[in-house]
Structure formats: C-alpha cells, structure tokens
Scaffold this motif. Structure first.
Motif, PDB file in Angstrom:
ATOM      1  N   GLU A 171       0.834  -1.208   0.000  1.00 16.80           N
ATOM      2  CA  GLU A 171       0.000   0.000   0.000  1.00 16.80           C
ATOM      3  C   GLU A 171       0.870   1.259   0.000  1.00 16.80           C
ATOM      4  O   GLU A 171       0.574   2.232  -0.709  1.00 16.80           O
ATOM      5  CB  GLU A 171      -0.929  -0.008   1.218  1.00 16.80           C
ATOM      6  CG  GLU A 171      -1.808   1.227   1.346  1.00 16.80           C
ATOM      7  CD  GLU A 171      -2.815   1.395   0.225  1.00 16.80           C
ATOM      8  OE1 GLU A 171      -3.442   2.470   0.156  1.00 16.80           O
ATOM      9  OE2 GLU A 171      -2.990   0.466  -0.594  1.00 16.80           O
ATOM     10  N   ILE A 172       1.958   1.252   0.774  1.00 19.01           N
ATOM     11  CA  ILE A 172       2.884   2.394   0.771  1.00 19.01           C
ATOM     12  C   ILE A 172       3.446   2.585  -0.629  1.00 19.01           C
ATOM     13  O   ILE A 172       3.478   3.701  -1.163  1.00 19.01           O
ATOM     14  CB  ILE A 172       4.041   2.182   1.774  1.00 19.01           C
ATOM     15  CG1 ILE A 172       3.520   2.121   3.209  1.00 19.01           C
ATOM     16  CG2 ILE A 172       5.081   3.298   1.636  1.00 19.01           C
ATOM     17  CD1 ILE A 172       4.534   1.603   4.209  1.00 19.01           C
ATOM     18  N   TYR A 173       3.871   1.482  -1.234  1.00 20.20           N
ATOM     19  CA  TYR A 173       4.421   1.538  -2.598  1.00 20.20           C
ATOM     20  C   TYR A 173       3.393   2.093  -3.577  1.00 20.20           C
ATOM     21  O   TYR A 173       3.707   2.920  -4.431  1.00 20.20           O
ATOM     22  CB  TYR A 173       4.885   0.153  -3.049  1.00 20.20           C
ATOM     23  CG  TYR A 173       5.162   0.105  -4.534  1.00 20.20           C
ATOM     24  CD1 TYR A 173       6.311   0.693  -5.064  1.00 20.20           C
ATOM     25  CD2 TYR A 173       4.245  -0.474  -5.411  1.00 20.20           C
ATOM     26  CE1 TYR A 173       6.538   0.695  -6.435  1.00 20.20           C
ATOM     27  CE2 TYR A 173       4.464  -0.478  -6.769  1.00 20.20           C
ATOM     28  CZ  TYR A 173       5.615   0.115  -7.282  1.00 20.20           C
ATOM     29  OH  TYR A 173       5.824   0.139  -8.637  1.00 20.20           O
ATOM     30  N   ARG A 174       2.146   1.636  -3.445  1.00 22.38           N
ATOM     31  CA  ARG A 174       1.091   2.091  -4.355  1.00 22.38           C
ATOM     32  C   ARG A 174       0.903   3.609  -4.276  1.00 22.38           C
ATOM     33  O   ARG A 174       0.780   4.293  -5.289  1.00 22.38           O
ATOM     34  CB  ARG A 174      -0.230   1.392  -3.996  1.00 22.38           C
ATOM     35  CG  ARG A 174      -1.352   1.603  -4.994  1.00 22.38           C
ATOM     36  CD  ARG A 174      -2.660   1.026  -4.482  1.00 22.38           C
ATOM     37  NE  ARG A 174      -3.177   1.754  -3.342  1.00 22.38           N
ATOM     38  CZ  ARG A 174      -3.792   2.940  -3.429  1.00 22.38           C
ATOM     39  NH1 ARG A 174      -3.949   3.524  -4.593  1.00 22.38           N
ATOM     40  NH2 ARG A 174      -4.244   3.537  -2.334  1.00 22.38           N
ATOM     41  N   ILE A 175       0.915   4.135  -3.044  1.00 21.40           N
ATOM     42  CA  ILE A 175       0.747   5.581  -2.842  1.00 21.40           C
ATOM     43  C   ILE A 175       1.948   6.339  -3.409  1.00 21.40           C
ATOM     44  O   ILE A 175       1.801   7.322  -4.137  1.00 21.40           O
ATOM     45  CB  ILE A 175       0.601   5.895  -1.335  1.00 21.40           C
ATOM     46  CG1 ILE A 175      -0.690   5.267  -0.803  1.00 21.40           C
ATOM     47  CG2 ILE A 175       0.596   7.405  -1.098  1.00 21.40           C
ATOM     48  CD1 ILE A 175      -0.749   5.207   0.703  1.00 21.40           C
ATOM     49  N   VAL A 176       3.149   5.866  -3.070  1.00 20.72           N
ATOM     50  CA  VAL A 176       4.372   6.546  -3.516  1.00 20.72           C
ATOM     51  C   VAL A 176       4.487   6.545  -5.043  1.00 20.72           C
ATOM     52  O   VAL A 176       4.777   7.568  -5.657  1.00 20.72           O
ATOM     53  CB  VAL A 176       5.623   5.878  -2.897  1.00 20.72           C
ATOM     54  CG1 VAL A 176       6.897   6.424  -3.522  1.00 20.72           C
ATOM     55  CG2 VAL A 176       5.649   6.102  -1.399  1.00 20.72           C
ATOM     56  N   SER A 177       4.243   5.396  -5.659  1.00 16.44           N
ATOM     57  CA  SER A 177       4.389   5.308  -7.116  1.00 16.44           C
ATOM     58  C   SER A 177       3.339   6.154  -7.829  1.00 16.44           C
ATOM     59  O   SER A 177       3.595   6.771  -8.860  1.00 16.44           O
ATOM     60  CB  SER A 177       4.320   3.853  -7.588  1.00 16.44           C
ATOM     61  OG  SER A 177       3.126   3.244  -7.177  1.00 16.44           O
TER      62      SER A 177
END
Length: 219
Positions: A171-177
C-alpha cells in the motif's frame, strides 16, 4: 527470492506500536528472519531490522522499528515516528486491556506521524484462541471506523504475519508510485507547482518522492 545485488528502489520505515508483551518483537522476528523465540525478553529502548521484498518488479527495503510498550520508554516517541510511512498497531487477542489501549496508541501515532502513514491494526496470538478475550468483529469494526487495515496474526504459528507486512508495504508503494507518476506528469506539462497537502519525503535512489494526503482505505 530477492537478488541482493539489485539496486534498492525504495526504503520504507515501518514502526511497531502497542502495549508491552503483545508480541511486537516476535512479529518482527518472524517477518525479518522467520524466527520465533519462546523465552523472548522485553525490548529495551528501540531496535530495528530490515528485510527486502519485491513489489511490481521494484525492490523495496523495509526498515521495521520496534520499541518497548512500557510507559517509561514513551519519551522516544517523536524520534521513533519520524520518517515512518507505515505502522503496525498491535494488541493481544487474549488481553482486552491491550485492545482498549489501541485508541491511545492511535492518537499518539497520528499526533507524531505524517498524515499519509499506512496503518495496519493487528490482533496477535491467534494460536491462543481458547483464551480469546477480543472478538475478531471488534477488531474489524474498529479498523473500519478508523480507516485502518486489519488482520489477526500468530507470530508463533506464522499465521498472516507475511500478509500483514506485505499489505502495508504494498500500500505504501502504491501511494508513492502514484504520487511519483503525478509529479512526473506535472513536470512534463511544465507545471512545477508542488503537490498540495501534507508532504512526506522518502529517499529513493537520489530521488525524492512527495506524498499527498490520501483517503482512508480498509481491507
């Protein structure tokens, strides 16, 4: 398997919080080293472990921080939360009081951490089901009300530990990307204005990604 010669695309700091003896250190050991120690001692101060995973062909280094739940160590909070983009809020399903204290921990987390932080509520020790004091539905309802992810785990039996950490990191990756993509598009359109909202800078290979406040989401 992760190729450790591969470059690290992202480093995400995730903090573990909750009362003492709910199993935070055991969850960390299970995720980082796939270990469980029956005679585990209380954590003194702060420690962290790392593990590298791959999401969407990107290599993510998770830096998981663990601190003592005892009141006398609460002075470490501001430094402990600084830069955290994820949090595991842990209680013991056999101890009602540890669940009742979740509201206080969540308030502390939200007062110290960035608004964009991804939070997973974790009901640990499902292997002690016969001693359960906190119904699964109570955890689910609280998570839905507060916009948190939710899973019940057993560090002893390795149940859902991987899923809990993977969900938070993905989820963190999804937001950052997503924010990175928006920023790149704006630069491509000649728009150099900063993204609005609370900004959270995460170091990635000589780049900086700016996060914007997101809507809540629950599993």
């Amino acid at each position: 398997m992760v190729d450790y010669n591969q470059k690290i695309d992202y480093v995400f700091k995730v903090v573990l919080i909750g009362d003492s003896a709910v199993g935070k250190s055991q969850l960390l050991n299970r995720f980082a080293r796939n270990e469980f120690t029956l005679d585990s001692k209380a954590t003194i101060g702060v420690e962290f472990q790392t593990r590298t995973i791959v999401v969407d062909q990107k290599t993510i280094k998770a830096q998981i921080w663990d601190t003592a739940g005892q009141e006398r160590y609460r002075a470490v909070t501001s430094a402990y939360y600084r830069g955290a983009v994820g949090a595991m809020l842990v209680y013991d399903i056999t101890k009602q009081q540890t669940f009742e204290h979740i509201a206080r921990w969540l308030e502390e987390l939200r007062s110290h951490a960035d608004n964009n932080i991804v939070i997973m509520l974790v009901g640990n020790k499902t292997d002690l089901g016969s001693l359960r004091a906190v119904p699964t539905e109570d955890g689910k309802e609280y998570a839905e009300k507060e916009g948190l992810f939710f899973l019940e785990t057993s560090a002893l039996e390795a149940t859902n530990v991987e899923s809990a950490f993977q969900t938070v990191l993905t989820e963190i990756y999804r937001i950052v990307s997503k924010k990175s993509l928006i920023a790149n598009e704006e630069q491509g359109n000649g728009n150099t204005s900063l993204l609005t909202g609370t900004k959270l800078v995460i170091p990635t290979d000589n780049k900086q990604v700016t996060l914007e406040k997101k809507g809540c989401c629950a599993s």
